[in-house]
Motif scaffolding. Structure first.
Motif, PDB file in Angstrom:
ATOM      1  N   THR A 180       0.838  -1.200   0.000  1.00 12.81           N
ATOM      2  CA  THR A 180       0.000   0.000   0.000  1.00 12.81           C
ATOM      3  C   THR A 180       0.867   1.241   0.000  1.00 12.81           C
ATOM      4  O   THR A 180       1.781   1.376   0.820  1.00 12.81           O
ATOM      5  N   VAL A 181       0.606   2.146  -0.939  1.00 11.38           N
ATOM      6  CA  VAL A 181       1.335   3.412  -1.018  1.00 11.38           C
ATOM      7  C   VAL A 181       0.327   4.547  -0.880  1.00 11.38           C
ATOM      8  O   VAL A 181      -0.573   4.694  -1.721  1.00 11.38           O
ATOM      9  N   ARG A 182       0.469   5.336   0.179  1.00 15.35           N
ATOM     10  CA  ARG A 182      -0.487   6.404   0.470  1.00 15.35           C
ATOM     11  C   ARG A 182      -0.039   7.728  -0.125  1.00 15.35           C
ATOM     12  O   ARG A 182       1.121   7.909  -0.492  1.00 15.35           O
ATOM     13  N   MET A 183      -0.951   8.652  -0.180  1.00 12.75           N
ATOM     14  CA  MET A 183      -0.686   9.918  -0.863  1.00 12.75           C
ATOM     15  C   MET A 183       0.383  10.755  -0.179  1.00 12.75           C
ATOM     16  O   MET A 183       1.077  11.535  -0.829  1.00 12.75           O
ATOM     17  N   ASP A 184       0.524  10.618   1.137  1.00 12.70           N
ATOM     18  CA  ASP A 184       1.550  11.425   1.798  1.00 12.70           C
ATOM     19  C   ASP A 184       2.958  10.979   1.428  1.00 12.70           C
ATOM     20  O   ASP A 184       3.936  11.663   1.736  1.00 12.70           O
ATOM     21  N   GLU A 185       3.107   9.837   0.723  1.00  9.60           N
ATOM     22  CA  GLU A 185       4.391   9.413   0.194  1.00  9.60           C
ATOM     23  C   GLU A 185       4.556   9.766  -1.274  1.00  9.60           C
ATOM     24  O   GLU A 185       5.634   9.598  -1.839  1.00  9.60           O
ATOM     25  N   LEU A 186       3.491  10.260  -1.891  1.00  8.87           N
ATOM     26  CA  LEU A 186       3.509  10.515  -3.326  1.00  8.87           C
ATOM     27  C   LEU A 186       3.444  11.995  -3.694  1.00  8.87           C
ATOM     28  O   LEU A 186       3.610  12.349  -4.864  1.00  8.87           O
ATOM     29  N   VAL A 187       3.172  12.861  -2.737  1.00  7.31           N
ATOM     30  CA  VAL A 187       3.099  14.301  -2.999  1.00  7.31           C
ATOM     31  C   VAL A 187       4.356  14.939  -2.426  1.00  7.31           C
ATOM     32  O   VAL A 187       4.551  14.970  -1.213  1.00  7.31           O
ATOM     33  N   LEU A 188       5.213  15.441  -3.304  1.00 13.43           N
ATOM     34  CA  LEU A 188       6.549  15.901  -2.922  1.00 13.43           C
ATOM     35  C   LEU A 188       6.721  17.388  -3.185  1.00 13.43           C
ATOM     36  O   LEU A 188       6.212  17.919  -4.181  1.00 13.43           O
ATOM     37  N   ASP A 189       7.468  18.052  -2.313  1.00 15.68           N
ATOM     38  CA  ASP A 189       7.756  19.463  -2.520  1.00 15.68           C
ATOM     39  C   ASP A 189       8.576  19.659  -3.791  1.00 15.68           C
ATOM     40  O   ASP A 189       9.517  18.908  -4.075  1.00 15.68           O
ATOM     41  N   LEU A 190       8.228  20.694  -4.556  1.00 21.11           N
ATOM     42  CA  LEU A 190       8.993  21.042  -5.751  1.00 21.11           C
ATOM     43  C   LEU A 190      10.220  21.875  -5.418  1.00 21.11           C
ATOM     44  O   LEU A 190      11.180  21.907  -6.185  1.00 21.11           O
ATOM     45  N   THR A 191      10.192  22.576  -4.315  1.00 21.99           N
ATOM     46  CA  THR A 191      11.277  23.489  -3.988  1.00 21.99           C
ATOM     47  C   THR A 191      11.685  23.321  -2.537  1.00 21.99           C
ATOM     48  O   THR A 191      10.976  22.718  -1.734  1.00 21.99           O
ATOM     49  N   SER A 192      12.835  23.893  -2.207  1.00 26.46           N
ATOM     50  CA  SER A 192      13.277  23.891  -0.814  1.00 26.46           C
ATOM     51  C   SER A 192      12.778  25.124  -0.079  1.00 26.46           C
ATOM     52  O   SER A 192      12.952  25.241   1.129  1.00 26.46           O
ATOM     53  N   GLY A 193      12.157  26.048  -0.809  1.00 27.90           N
ATOM     54  CA  GLY A 193      11.620  27.264  -0.208  1.00 27.90           C
ATOM     55  C   GLY A 193      10.128  27.346  -0.414  1.00 27.90           C
ATOM     56  O   GLY A 193       9.410  26.346  -0.380  1.00 27.90           O
ATOM     57  N   ASP A 194       9.628  28.565  -0.642  1.00 34.37           N
ATOM     58  CA  ASP A 194       8.199  28.754  -0.875  1.00 34.37           C
ATOM     59  C   ASP A 194       7.793  28.093  -2.183  1.00 34.37           C
ATOM     60  O   ASP A 194       8.424  28.311  -3.229  1.00 34.37           O
ATOM     61  N   PRO A 195       6.733  27.279  -2.180  1.00 34.53           N
ATOM     62  CA  PRO A 195       6.329  26.591  -3.408  1.00 34.53           C
ATOM     63  C   PRO A 195       5.666  27.544  -4.386  1.00 34.53           C
ATOM     64  O   PRO A 195       5.092  28.566  -3.982  1.00 34.53           O
TER      65      PRO A 195
END
Length: 504
Positions: A341-356
């Motif tokens: 099982t792979v949940r969404m909190d493992e699949l949604v990743l930040d694009l940047t190290s700062g403000d998105p």
């Protein structure tokens, strides 16, 4: 030829202190802890792609996606931090004289052979590894002392990147046949004992095998056990499935059969299908994201409301979707094989190290933009990288050519380590998946009803119904993209795989 003093690895005070702490670990396991840090801004790399048990702690680099271990090379030991990679097979490190290190980019360490009493060149100019985006590392093969997780390999063959545009090295632990020198020489006889093999040769582990527990995206550490498994790091049954060889019968990479995929949410369930089933997928820790065939990825994106951005050349999704209750169930090795099982909190990743960046129009206007952890690919073998592997406890058995799979136990604080009994022993506590012959069955590819789609909507009520209508309208503006840091742009390219995939 420089001599080697076998009595001890001569470490600096800081490393000696860490080693002393590591040796206090229970259950006879050598435990190595490392501090969380960001990887340096290396070039974007879109790559092709075990008696006693020894454990090293790996750092979960959320912003870069890689997993890193701190090691010591040479005599006295020089500390370097290297990326762990099941998708390649060489240990290599930047030379301290490399131009990229002279520019101050080698923040994770480099190696100065002139300062090691045990350094010996064994292949002058023969180390040469390159990647499909043009980045590469070249130099000599050498042997020296290598220490990781409190465990010392006395005479390990490694690569020294004298000419490299990559600012940190790797610990490649794949099949020895996949070493760079084998691909360059087109000769199986050129392979050498890489790290897992050398650990067996030195009597440190009983077989060429290891288990990987990456923990969740928000965790600072995961772990690898060479020569053993930890039964407290997974839930349910540990199931053995077969690794598939290349067309010529050789085992180069960890290819297994993905035979089903379901999208499940509070609003319903969908069985997703593909013309490519059974899908050959490589379980590769050197890959940040996961890459599957276009037809099934289109269904996945529609389920979750992800949209492909022409500007960024990848699928993006509102960051708020991380809180979705929906999840995906990956099935392997036929109808009775393991499911992860792979949940969404493992699949949604930040694009940047700062403000998105933010969506500037469409139904998601004003929301933060994130990267989606499953992307499209046009050809096999496909890749299940860290966005999948964090949810699985994975055992790699390179002797019996099997993978052990179970659902991971996130943030487990307990440990029960079991060693492989011998070189030919199968994975401890694991049962073989039945009916693996059914893997050859190809189900009919049909379009799902997308009954699960609305259930993937975030709890904040963005109004996105999961469809990809007006996909281009919701993309970040040029200003939004300009806000991305170098680290964020690096994630766009996702560090896919590590090493050269060789077919002889």
């Amino acid at each position: 030829m420089k001599g080697y003093t076998s009595s001890a690895l001569l470490l600096g005070p800081a490393l000696l202190s860490q080693l002393a702490l590591a040796q206090q670990a229970p259950n006879g396991v050598v435990h190595w802890g490392i501090q969380k840090r960001h990887a340096p801004n290396a070039p974007n790399r879109l790559l092709r792609r075990a008696g006693p048990t020894h454990q090293a702690i790996l750092q979960n680099e959320q912003a870069r996606g890689g997993y890193f271990a701190t090691c010591a090379m040479g005599t006295p030991g020089q500390k370097v931090t290297l990326q762990l990679d099941t998708g390649s097979s060489d240990v290599w490190v930047p030379d301290s004289t490399a131009s990229i290190c002279n520019k101050g980019a080698c923040d994770l360490g480099s190696f100065d052979p002139s300062k090691s009493e045990t350094y010996t060149v064994v292949g002058q100019g023969e180390f040469d590894i390159s990647y499909v985006d043009g980045s590469s590392s070249k130099g000599d093969y050498f042997t020296d002392v290598f220490n990781i997780g409190g465990t010392t390999v006395t005479n390990l063959t490694m690569g020294l990147g004298a000419q490299t545009d990559i600012a940190y090295g790797l610990v490649g632990i794949g099949y020895a046949i996949n070493e760079a020198i084998v691909g360059n020489s087109h000769s199986l006889s050129s392979q050498y004992p890489n790290l897992p093999v050398a650990m067996v040769d030195d009597g440190l582990i009983n077989t060429i095998a290891y288990s990987l527990w990456l923990n969740d995206l928000d965790a600072g550490e995961g772990s690898i056990l060479f020569g053993g498994i930890d039964t407290k790091k997974y839930k349910g049954d540990l199931t053995r499935i077969r690794i598939y060889p290349s067309s010529n019968g050789y085992y180069f990479s960890f290819i297994v059969a993905l035979t089903s995929l379901q999208a499940i949410s509070p609003s319903g369930n969908d069985t997703l299908t593909s013309q490519e089933f059974p899908i050959p997928v490589v379980l590769d820790s050197g890959t940040t994201l996961s890459y599957l065939p276009q037809d099934i990825v289109d269904q996945i994106w529609q389920e979750v409301g992800a949209e492909y951005s022409d500007r960024l050349e990848l699928a993006v999704i509102p960051c708020s979707k991380k809180s979705s209750n929906g999840y995906f169930s990956f099935g392997f090795a036929g109808p009775d094989g393991p499911r992860i099982t792979v949940r969404m909190d493992e699949l949604v990743l930040d694009l940047t190290s700062g403000d998105p960046p933010k969506y500037t129009s469409g139904p998601n206007k004003g929301q933060d933009v994130c990267e989606f952890g499953i992307q499209n690919s046009t050809s096999a073998p496909y890749l299940l990288g860290d966005t999948f592997l964090r949810s699985a406890y994975v055992v790699y058995d390179l002797v019996n050519n099997e993978i052990g799979l179970a659902e991971t136990d996130f943030n487990s604080t307990e440990s029960n380590i079991v060693a492989f009994a011998s070189m030919s022993a199968t994975i401890p506590s694991a049962t073989q998946a039945p009916n693996q012959a059914a893997v050859t069955n190809r189900p009919v590819a049909t379009m799902p009803s997308f009954a699960a789609s609305s259930g993937f909507s975030d709890t904040g009520g963005s109004g996105n119904d999961g469809k990809d209508e007006n996909a281009s309208a919701g993309m970040p503006s040029a200003f939004g993209v300009a806000q991305m840091s170098v680290m964020g742009i690096a994630m766009v390219f996702a560090m896919v795989g590590s090493g050269v995939f060789v077919l002889l």
